[in-house]
Design a protein around this motif. Structure first.
Motif, PDB file in Angstrom:
ATOM      1  N   ARG A   1       0.815  -1.212   0.000  1.00 12.29           N
ATOM      2  CA  ARG A   1       0.000   0.000   0.000  1.00 12.29           C
ATOM      3  C   ARG A   1       0.854   1.271   0.000  1.00 12.29           C
ATOM      4  N   THR A   2       2.015   1.184  -0.594  1.00 16.55           N
ATOM      5  CA  THR A   2       2.827   2.377  -0.759  1.00 16.55           C
ATOM      6  C   THR A   2       2.263   3.216  -1.895  1.00 16.55           C
ATOM      7  N   GLU A   3       2.779   4.414  -2.044  1.00 20.12           N
ATOM      8  CA  GLU A   3       2.275   5.302  -3.092  1.00 20.12           C
ATOM      9  C   GLU A   3       2.444   4.657  -4.462  1.00 20.12           C
ATOM     10  N   ARG A   4       1.385   4.685  -5.267  1.00 16.59           N
ATOM     11  CA  ARG A   4       1.449   4.080  -6.590  1.00 16.59           C
ATOM     12  C   ARG A   4       2.234   4.975  -7.538  1.00 16.59           C
ATOM     13  N   HIS A   5       3.184   4.371  -8.242  1.00 19.98           N
ATOM     14  CA  HIS A   5       4.005   5.083  -9.205  1.00 19.98           C
ATOM     15  C   HIS A   5       3.498   4.805 -10.621  1.00 19.98           C
ATOM     16  N   CYS A   6       4.076   5.506 -11.567  1.00 17.79           N
ATOM     17  CA  CYS A   6       3.779   5.227 -12.963  1.00 17.79           C
ATOM     18  C   CYS A   6       4.251   3.814 -13.291  1.00 17.79           C
ATOM     19  N   PRO A   7       3.433   2.990 -13.970  1.00 18.46           N
ATOM     20  CA  PRO A   7       3.881   1.630 -14.327  1.00 18.46           C
ATOM     21  C   PRO A   7       5.183   1.677 -15.101  1.00 18.46           C
ATOM     22  N   ASP A   8       6.131   0.849 -14.717  1.00 17.77           N
ATOM     23  CA  ASP A   8       7.440   0.860 -15.355  1.00 17.77           C
ATOM     24  C   ASP A   8       8.116  -0.485 -15.124  1.00 17.77           C
ATOM     25  N   HIS A   9       9.051  -0.806 -15.990  1.00 15.52           N
ATOM     26  CA  HIS A   9       9.880  -2.015 -15.885  1.00 15.52           C
ATOM     27  C   HIS A   9       9.030  -3.263 -15.650  1.00 15.52           C
ATOM     28  N   ASN A  10       8.179  -3.552 -16.620  1.00 18.30           N
ATOM     29  CA  ASN A  10       7.347  -4.751 -16.569  1.00 18.30           C
ATOM     30  C   ASN A  10       8.098  -5.886 -17.258  1.00 18.30           C
TER      31      ASN A  10
ATOM     32  N   LEU B   1       9.390  -4.390 -20.829  1.00 19.77           N
ATOM     33  CA  LEU B   1       8.916  -3.102 -21.326  1.00 19.77           C
ATOM     34  C   LEU B   1       9.152  -2.065 -20.250  1.00 19.77           C
ATOM     35  N   SER B   2       9.733  -0.936 -20.618  1.00 21.54           N
ATOM     36  CA  SER B   2       9.996   0.128 -19.653  1.00 21.54           C
ATOM     37  C   SER B   2       9.896   1.472 -20.352  1.00 21.54           C
ATOM     38  N   TRP B   3       9.869   2.534 -19.552  1.00 21.82           N
ATOM     39  CA  TRP B   3       9.958   3.890 -20.078  1.00 21.82           C
ATOM     40  C   TRP B   3      11.429   4.273 -20.133  1.00 21.82           C
ATOM     41  N   GLN B   4      11.877   4.772 -21.288  1.00 22.24           N
ATOM     42  CA  GLN B   4      13.268   5.186 -21.439  1.00 22.24           C
ATOM     43  C   GLN B   4      13.339   6.472 -22.265  1.00 22.24           C
ATOM     44  N   PRO B   5      14.352   7.302 -22.015  1.00 19.41           N
ATOM     45  CA  PRO B   5      14.540   8.486 -22.861  1.00 19.41           C
ATOM     46  C   PRO B   5      14.726   8.063 -24.310  1.00 19.41           C
ATOM     47  N   PRO B   6      14.121   8.773 -25.270  1.00 21.99           N
ATOM     48  CA  PRO B   6      14.219   8.374 -26.685  1.00 21.99           C
ATOM     49  C   PRO B   6      15.570   8.742 -27.291  1.00 21.99           C
ATOM     50  N   ASN B   7      16.636   8.232 -26.690  1.00 22.80           N
ATOM     51  CA  ASN B   7      17.991   8.525 -27.146  1.00 22.80           C
ATOM     52  C   ASN B   7      18.534   7.305 -27.877  1.00 22.80           C
TER      53      ASN B   7
ATOM     54  N   LEU C   1      11.210  15.004 -29.361  1.00 19.05           N
ATOM     55  CA  LEU C   1      10.808  14.046 -28.333  1.00 19.05           C
ATOM     56  C   LEU C   1      11.614  14.330 -27.078  1.00 19.05           C
ATOM     57  N   ASP C   2      10.964  14.832 -26.051  1.00 17.90           N
ATOM     58  CA  ASP C   2      11.658  15.174 -24.817  1.00 17.90           C
ATOM     59  C   ASP C   2      10.989  14.547 -23.599  1.00 17.90           C
ATOM     60  N   ALA C   3      10.344  13.394 -23.805  1.00 15.24           N
ATOM     61  CA  ALA C   3       9.714  12.652 -22.718  1.00 15.24           C
ATOM     62  C   ALA C   3      10.021  11.169 -22.907  1.00 15.24           C
ATOM     63  N   PRO C   4      10.068  10.395 -21.832  1.00 10.64           N
ATOM     64  CA  PRO C   4      10.333   8.957 -21.964  1.00 10.64           C
ATOM     65  C   PRO C   4       9.315   8.270 -22.874  1.00 10.64           C
ATOM     66  N   GLN C   5       9.803   7.288 -23.632  1.00 11.13           N
ATOM     67  CA  GLN C   5       8.975   6.529 -24.566  1.00 11.13           C
ATOM     68  C   GLN C   5       8.995   5.051 -24.178  1.00 11.13           C
TER      69      GLN C   5
ATOM     70  N   PHE D   1      11.419  10.147 -12.576  1.00  4.54           N
ATOM     71  CA  PHE D   1      11.729  11.568 -12.722  1.00  4.54           C
ATOM     72  C   PHE D   1      13.121  11.764 -13.310  1.00  4.54           C
ATOM     73  N   ALA D   2      14.046  10.826 -13.013  1.00  4.92           N
ATOM     74  CA  ALA D   2      15.386  10.915 -13.597  1.00  4.92           C
ATOM     75  C   ALA D   2      15.325  10.672 -15.105  1.00  4.92           C
ATOM     76  N   LYS D   3      14.466   9.757 -15.535  1.00  8.44           N
ATOM     77  CA  LYS D   3      14.295   9.511 -16.964  1.00  8.44           C
ATOM     78  C   LYS D   3      13.705  10.730 -17.656  1.00  8.44           C
ATOM     79  N   GLN D   4      12.790  11.422 -16.979  1.00  5.00           N
ATOM     80  CA  GLN D   4      12.225  12.639 -17.548  1.00  5.00           C
ATOM     81  C   GLN D   4      13.290  13.711 -17.738  1.00  5.00           C
ATOM     82  N   ILE D   5      14.179  13.839 -16.764  1.00  5.29           N
ATOM     83  CA  ILE D   5      15.255  14.825 -16.870  1.00  5.29           C
ATOM     84  C   ILE D   5      16.199  14.472 -18.010  1.00  5.29           C
ATOM     85  N   LEU D   6      16.579  13.183 -18.095  1.00  5.20           N
ATOM     86  CA  LEU D   6      17.486  12.751 -19.158  1.00  5.20           C
ATOM     87  C   LEU D   6      16.851  12.932 -20.531  1.00  5.20           C
ATOM     88  N   ALA D   7      15.542  12.686 -20.635  1.00  6.37           N
ATOM     89  CA  ALA D   7      14.855  12.848 -21.921  1.00  6.37           C
ATOM     90  C   ALA D   7      14.879  14.300 -22.375  1.00  6.37           C
ATOM     91  N   LYS D   8      14.779  15.235 -21.437  1.00  6.74           N
ATOM     92  CA  LYS D   8      14.806  16.657 -21.800  1.00  6.74           C
ATOM     93  C   LYS D   8      16.228  17.119 -22.126  1.00  6.74           C
TER      94      LYS D   8
END
Length: 392
Positions: free
Chosen positions: A201-210, A241-247, A279-283, A260-267
Motif C-alpha cells: 500500500r505504498t504510493e502508486r508510481h507510474c507503471p514501469d519495468h514490466n 517493457l519500460s519507459w526510457q529516454p528516446p535517445n 521528443l523530450d519525454a520517456p517513450q 523523474f530521472a528519466k524525464q530529466i534525461l529525456a529533456k
C-alpha cells in the motif's frame, strides 16, 4: 582505518566495478550484443571477427531469387509457429482487452503437433504468460548470463595468459551480480506501478519495468494412466517493457532509474522524429528479449513481443522502440523478427554528427539508404534503433 571502514571501501569499489562492467545487460537477445563469443571452455579464448556485415543485402544487386522467397524457406518459417494460435496473438497485441492492469497470468492451449489432433508424450500443451517474480530469478540467471554475458575475448595479437581465466571468472561473477540486482530491482519497481501488486500500500508510481516471462506447461502422466495429474513448469523466455529516454545512442541502463530521472534525461538529450517533432519525454522501450536457445523457432518470440506491445497499449504508448544488433550475421534472426512485426529503423536526425565537417549528420556519408536504416554506435557497438507505431 578500522575494519568497518575497510569493508565500506571494498564494497564501494566493487559496486563501481560492477557498474562499469555491466552495461551490456540491456542489449537485445538472439545474439551476443557486444559481438563477444560465449566460451564453451573458459580456458579457450575465441577470436572476435575483424569485420562487421552491415546492410550487406542493400549493397548487393537484387535478383529474382532474392525478391521472392522460395516455398521451402516459407514453409520452414511457418511450420514452427503453427502451434501458436493467431487469435491469441491478436488478444495479446491488442492489450489483453485493455485495462489498468495486465491480466496476468494469461494462458492458452498450444496447437497439437500430430495430424490426428493429439499431443506427443512429454510435450508442452499450454503456454502461460506472467510477471517475472523474485523467486524466478535464480532459475533464469544462468541462461541470462550465458546469453548476455560480457566475457573477455583474447586479443588476436597475443596468446592467452595464465591470468585470463581468473579474470573471466571474476567478470562473470560481477556480471551475474549485476543481473541479479538489476532483475530484482525491476520486479520490485513493477509492483509499485500496479495496485494489485502493490500489497504494501505504498504510493502508486507510474507503471514501469514490466518484465514478463513465458512458461511451458507439460502434463506429467503416470505409467498406469494417461490422464494428466499435474503440469511441470519451465520458463522458456523473458522480455521487458519500460519507459526510457528516446535517445538512440544509449541503451537502457542495467539498474533501474527513478521515473523523474528519466524525464530529466529525456529533456537533456531530446531527439527529433521523422516528422520533425522533438521528443523530450520517456517513450515505451522493449529490451532484454530472450528465448531460450533450445526453444527458439517455435514462435515464442512473437508471443513475447505481442504481450509487450499489448502492455504498451495499456500504458498509453503510441509506439514502442528497441535496439537490435546491426550485424547481418549475428543479428539476422532478431532483425528478421522485428521487421516482420512491423518495426522500421529510426533515421538519424542529428543526434550523431560525423567529423567530416561537410554538414552531414549520422551515417549520411554512407548514402541515403544507410542514413534511413537507423544505424547508431552505442557504447562502441553498431546497433539498429527501431520503432513500431501501435495502431489504434
Amino acid at each position: 582505518m578500522n575494519p568497518q571502514q575497510s569493508f565500506i571501501m571494498i564494497a564501494t569499489s566493487m559496486l563501481c566495478i560492477v557498474t562499469l562492467l555491466s552495461s551490456s545487460f540491456s542489449c537485445q537477445a538472439f545474439s551476443q550484443p557486444r559481438g563477444r563469443p560465449i566460451l564453451k571452455n573458459s580456458a579457450i579464448f575465441k577470436r572476435v571477427p575483424s569485420h562487421l556485415n552491415l546492410f550487406h543485402s542493400l549493397l548487393q544487386k537484387p535478383n529474382a531469387s532474392d525478391s521472392a522467397p522460395s516455398s521451402s524457406s516459407s514453409s520452414q518459417l511457418a511450420a514452427p509457429e503453427s502451434r501458436i494460435p493467431e487469435k491469441e496473438l491478436n488478444v495479446l497485441n491488442k492489450g489483453f482487452g485493455l485495462g489498468d492492469v495486465p491480466p496476468l497470468p494469461y494462458s492458452f492451449n498450444l496447437l497439437p503437433t500430430n495430424a490426428d489432433g493429439g499431443f506427443i508424450r512429454n510435450e508442452a500443451t499450454k503456454l502461460v504468460i506472467r510477471h517475472l517474480e523474485e523467486e524466478d530469478i535464480p532459475r533464469i540467471l544462468p541462461e541470462v548470463v550465458r546469453e548476455f554475458g560480457s566475457l573477455i575475448s583474447a586479443s588476436p595479437y597475443k596468446s592467452a595468459q595464465p591470468g585470463d581465466e581468473v579474470a573471466t571468472q571474476i567478470e562473470n561473477f560481477l556480471f551475474s551480480l549485476t543481473v541479479l540486482i538489476g532483475l530484482t530491482q525491476r520486479v520490485r519497481r513493477r509492483k509499485k506501478g500496479y495496485p494489485v501488486d502493490n500489497t504494501s500500500r505504498t504510493e502508486r508510481h507510474c507503471p514501469d519495468h514490466n518484465v514478463i516471462c513465458i512458461v511451458e506447461l507439460t502434463p506429467i502422466t503416470s505409467e498406469e494412466s494417461t490422464q494428466a495429474a499435474k503440469f511441470s513448469e519451465n520458463i522458456v523466455g523473458i522480455g521487458e517493457l519500460s519507459w526510457q529516454p528516446p535517445n538512440p545512442n544509449r541503451n537502457a541502463p542495467p539498474f533501474v532509474l527513478p521515473f523523474f530521472a528519466k524525464q530529466i534525461l529525456a529533456k537533456l538529450a531530446s531527439s527529433v522524429d521523422e516528422n520533425g517533432t522533438v521528443l523530450d519525454a520517456p517513450q515505451g522501450y522493449i529490451s532484454n528479449v530472450l528465448v531460450y536457445k533450445n526453444r527458439r523457432g517455435l514462435g515464442y518470440g512473437r508471443v513475447l513481443m505481442a504481450a509487450l506491445e499489448g502492455i504498451a497499449r495499456m500504458w498509453g504508448c503510441s509506439d514502442v522502440r528497441l535496439h537490435v544488433d546491426a550485424d547481418e550475421n549475428s543479428g539476422k534472426i532478431a532483425q528478421g523478427l522485428y521487421r516482420k512485426l512491423g518495426y522500421i529503423g529510426v533515421p538519424d536526425r542529428g543526434s550523431t554528427r560525423n567529423r567530416s565537417g561537410d554538414g552531414r549528420v549520422g551515417y549520411e556519408w554512407m548514402g541515403p539508404g544507410m542514413a534511413n536504416e537507423g544505424l547508431y554506435m552505442v557504447e562502441g557497438m553498431p546497433l539498429l534503433y527501431m520503432r513500431k507505431v501501435l495502431a489504434e
